[in-house]
Design a protein around this motif. Structure first.
Motif, PDB file in Angstrom:
ATOM      1  N   GLN A  58       5.735 -20.886  -6.073  1.00 18.39           N
ATOM      2  CA  GLN A  58       4.929 -21.446  -5.043  1.00 18.39           C
ATOM      3  C   GLN A  58       3.314 -21.005  -5.274  1.00 18.39           C
ATOM      4  N   GLY A  59       3.068 -20.663  -6.303  1.00 18.73           N
ATOM      5  CA  GLY A  59       1.562 -20.494  -6.637  1.00 18.73           C
ATOM      6  C   GLY A  59       0.942 -19.207  -6.083  1.00 18.73           C
ATOM      7  N   VAL A  60       1.613 -18.267  -5.688  1.00 12.93           N
ATOM      8  CA  VAL A  60       1.240 -17.110  -5.010  1.00 12.93           C
ATOM      9  C   VAL A  60       0.489 -16.249  -6.121  1.00 12.93           C
ATOM     10  N   ILE A  61       1.325 -16.069  -7.251  1.00  9.22           N
ATOM     11  CA  ILE A  61       0.985 -15.205  -8.472  1.00  9.22           C
ATOM     12  C   ILE A  61       1.262 -16.120  -9.651  1.00  9.22           C
ATOM     13  N   ASP A  62       0.888 -15.708 -10.816  1.00 10.13           N
ATOM     14  CA  ASP A  62       1.142 -16.609 -12.093  1.00 10.13           C
ATOM     15  C   ASP A  62       1.928 -15.920 -13.116  1.00 10.13           C
ATOM     16  N   LYS A  63       2.130 -14.721 -12.960  1.00  7.59           N
ATOM     17  CA  LYS A  63       3.199 -13.892 -13.758  1.00  7.59           C
ATOM     18  C   LYS A  63       3.577 -12.857 -12.908  1.00  7.59           C
ATOM     19  N   PRO A  64       4.677 -12.163 -13.418  1.00  9.54           N
ATOM     20  CA  PRO A  64       4.945 -10.811 -12.796  1.00  9.54           C
ATOM     21  C   PRO A  64       4.066 -10.040 -12.373  1.00  9.54           C
TER      22      PRO A  64
ATOM     23  N   ARG B 248      16.171   1.680   0.776  1.00  7.73           N
ATOM     24  CA  ARG B 248      17.584   2.522   0.971  1.00  7.73           C
ATOM     25  C   ARG B 248      17.392   3.409   2.254  1.00  7.73           C
ATOM     26  N   MET B 249      16.003   3.642   2.537  1.00 12.97           N
ATOM     27  CA  MET B 249      15.630   4.681   3.598  1.00 12.97           C
ATOM     28  C   MET B 249      15.850   3.790   4.867  1.00 12.97           C
ATOM     29  N   GLY B 250      15.912   2.385   4.825  1.00 10.94           N
ATOM     30  CA  GLY B 250      15.808   1.588   6.007  1.00 10.94           C
ATOM     31  C   GLY B 250      14.488   0.932   6.452  1.00 10.94           C
ATOM     32  N   LYS B 251      13.493   1.464   5.645  1.00  8.43           N
ATOM     33  CA  LYS B 251      12.145   1.021   5.870  1.00  8.43           C
ATOM     34  C   LYS B 251      12.178  -0.707   5.719  1.00  8.43           C
ATOM     35  N   ASP B 252      11.482  -1.333   6.485  1.00 13.60           N
ATOM     36  CA  ASP B 252      11.266  -2.785   6.223  1.00 13.60           C
ATOM     37  C   ASP B 252      10.276  -3.050   5.183  1.00 13.60           C
ATOM     38  N   THR B 253      11.089  -3.714   4.138  1.00  8.72           N
ATOM     39  CA  THR B 253      10.115  -3.812   3.083  1.00  8.72           C
ATOM     40  C   THR B 253      10.651  -5.124   2.287  1.00  8.72           C
ATOM     41  N   PHE B 254       9.785  -5.863   1.434  1.00  5.91           N
ATOM     42  CA  PHE B 254      10.370  -6.723   0.513  1.00  5.91           C
ATOM     43  C   PHE B 254      10.635  -6.326  -0.699  1.00  5.91           C
ATOM     44  N   VAL B 255      11.261  -6.898  -1.874  1.00  2.00           N
ATOM     45  CA  VAL B 255      11.849  -6.314  -3.118  1.00  2.00           C
ATOM     46  C   VAL B 255      11.550  -7.323  -4.090  1.00  2.00           C
TER      47      VAL B 255
ATOM     48  N   LYS C 111      -3.063  -4.597  -8.758  1.00  4.44           N
ATOM     49  CA  LYS C 111      -3.056  -4.342  -7.260  1.00  4.44           C
ATOM     50  C   LYS C 111      -3.668  -5.548  -6.723  1.00  4.44           C
ATOM     51  N   THR C 112      -4.614  -6.445  -7.266  1.00 12.30           N
ATOM     52  CA  THR C 112      -4.973  -7.862  -6.893  1.00 12.30           C
ATOM     53  C   THR C 112      -3.845  -8.753  -6.754  1.00 12.30           C
ATOM     54  N   ALA C 113      -2.919  -8.827  -7.668  1.00 10.58           N
ATOM     55  CA  ALA C 113      -1.585  -9.587  -7.588  1.00 10.58           C
ATOM     56  C   ALA C 113      -0.524  -9.102  -6.159  1.00 10.58           C
ATOM     57  N   LEU C 114      -0.421  -7.638  -6.332  1.00 10.22           N
ATOM     58  CA  LEU C 114       0.143  -7.086  -4.979  1.00 10.22           C
ATOM     59  C   LEU C 114      -0.352  -7.652  -3.852  1.00 10.22           C
ATOM     60  N   LYS C 115      -1.721  -7.580  -3.651  1.00  9.25           N
ATOM     61  CA  LYS C 115      -2.400  -8.163  -2.251  1.00  9.25           C
ATOM     62  C   LYS C 115      -1.961  -9.571  -2.189  1.00  9.25           C
ATOM     63  N   GLN C 116      -1.974 -10.376  -3.144  1.00  9.54           N
ATOM     64  CA  GLN C 116      -1.752 -11.763  -3.104  1.00  9.54           C
ATOM     65  C   GLN C 116      -0.143 -11.717  -2.400  1.00  9.54           C
ATOM     66  N   VAL C 117       0.801 -11.021  -3.112  1.00  8.96           N
ATOM     67  CA  VAL C 117       1.999 -11.086  -2.692  1.00  8.96           C
ATOM     68  C   VAL C 117       1.959 -10.633  -1.236  1.00  8.96           C
TER      69      VAL C 117
ATOM     70  N   GLY D 136       0.690  -1.270  -0.062  1.00  6.80           N
ATOM     71  CA  GLY D 136      -0.076  -0.032  -0.152  1.00  6.80           C
ATOM     72  C   GLY D 136       0.981   1.336   0.050  1.00  6.80           C
ATOM     73  N   LEU D 137       2.030   1.033   0.819  1.00  8.44           N
ATOM     74  CA  LEU D 137       2.902   2.429   0.545  1.00  8.44           C
ATOM     75  C   LEU D 137       3.568   2.539  -0.903  1.00  8.44           C
ATOM     76  N   TRP D 138       3.730   1.342  -1.358  1.00  7.21           N
ATOM     77  CA  TRP D 138       4.341   1.501  -2.775  1.00  7.21           C
ATOM     78  C   TRP D 138       3.419   2.015  -3.627  1.00  7.21           C
ATOM     79  N   LEU D 139       2.135   1.949  -3.429  1.00  8.69           N
ATOM     80  CA  LEU D 139       1.121   2.473  -4.408  1.00  8.69           C
ATOM     81  C   LEU D 139       1.032   3.883  -4.012  1.00  8.69           C
TER      82      LEU D 139
END
Length: 228
Positions: free
Chosen positions: A179-185, A160-167, A189-195, A137-140
């Motif tokens: 792992q079946g979380v998503i089916d493509k890059p 780079r700011m030091g905020k906890d985030t995955f990339v 927004k739906t895929a982001l929620k799944q991730v 949500g912060l990315w968006l």
């Protein structure tokens, strides 16, 4: 979706043990250190990410002191005043990479930083207060309100700011697909929620920061099997 302990074990095996693995991964900053970051440094980080996107990171690093000087040490109060004449001069300034579209993001992101700081006390405070279990949500938010902060740029700024985030690197994306979380890059927004849901689940399983979860995933797959 495998339990994250399995991902962790695979990464540790590839890297010569768990201690070696954790020597390779970084951690987010403690909250007080994140809060201490000034608005000019936040804007500097944004600008470096924007200029490195699609370009040689090494070149930007080599010229970075020139960027600091050309952009007045990234004082957002000064940079919001950049007009067309200033931008034209910067287009001829050999201290920086002279990409007009990216130069124009600096006053826009300076205004974003100042508006956020006015509402929350500082830009870093706003970032620190955002819940990690909704980091996408912060990315968006950064994409919507900043300039050229879409794609992976928002997560790079936060990291780079030091905020906890995955990339969502190539290897992390490949793992999420496997792992079946998503089916493509991720493109929606739906895929982001799944991730986000997958990372929240993994964090509950092993109690590690999001930053380390994604780095461990990256070290558990792909072509980085060299022992350390």
């Amino acid at each position: 979706m495998e339990h994250f302990s399995q991902t962790l074990a695979r990464a540790a095996e590839r890297k010569g043990g768990e201690q070696n693995l954790f020597n390779l991964v970084s951690a987010p900053l403690p909250e007080q250190q994140l809060l201490a970051q000034t608005d000019d440094r936040c804007l500097a980080i944004m600008t470096k990410v924007v200029f490195q996107s699609g370009f040689s990171w090494r070149v930007i690093e080599q010229k970075w002191q020139g960027f600091e000087d050309a952009f007045w040490q990234f004082d957002p109060h000064k940079l919001v005043l950049l007009d067309d004449s200033h931008i034209e001069r910067l287009m001829n300034d050999t201290r920086i990479v002279r990409n007009g579209q990216k130069i124009k993001t600096v006053p826009l992101n300076a205004q974003f930083v100042l508006d956020t700081a006015n509402d929350h006390g500082s830009f870093a405070r706003f970032i620190a207060q955002w819940p990690v279990d909704d980091i996408t949500g912060l990315w968006l938010h950064l994409k919507q309100h900043g300039a050229r902060l879409g794609g992976n740029s928002a997560s790079f700024v936060l990291r780079r700011m030091g905020k906890d985030t995955f990339v969502l690197s190539r290897d992390v994306t490949a793992h999420l697909i496997a792992q079946g979380v998503i089916d493509k890059p991720v493109t929606s927004k739906t895929a982001l929620k799944q991730v986000q849901h997958a990372f929240n689940t993994w964090q509950q399983q092993v109690a590690l920061p999001m930053t380390q979860l994604s780095q461990i995933i990256g070290l558990s797959v792909g072509s980085n099997e060299r022992q350390v």
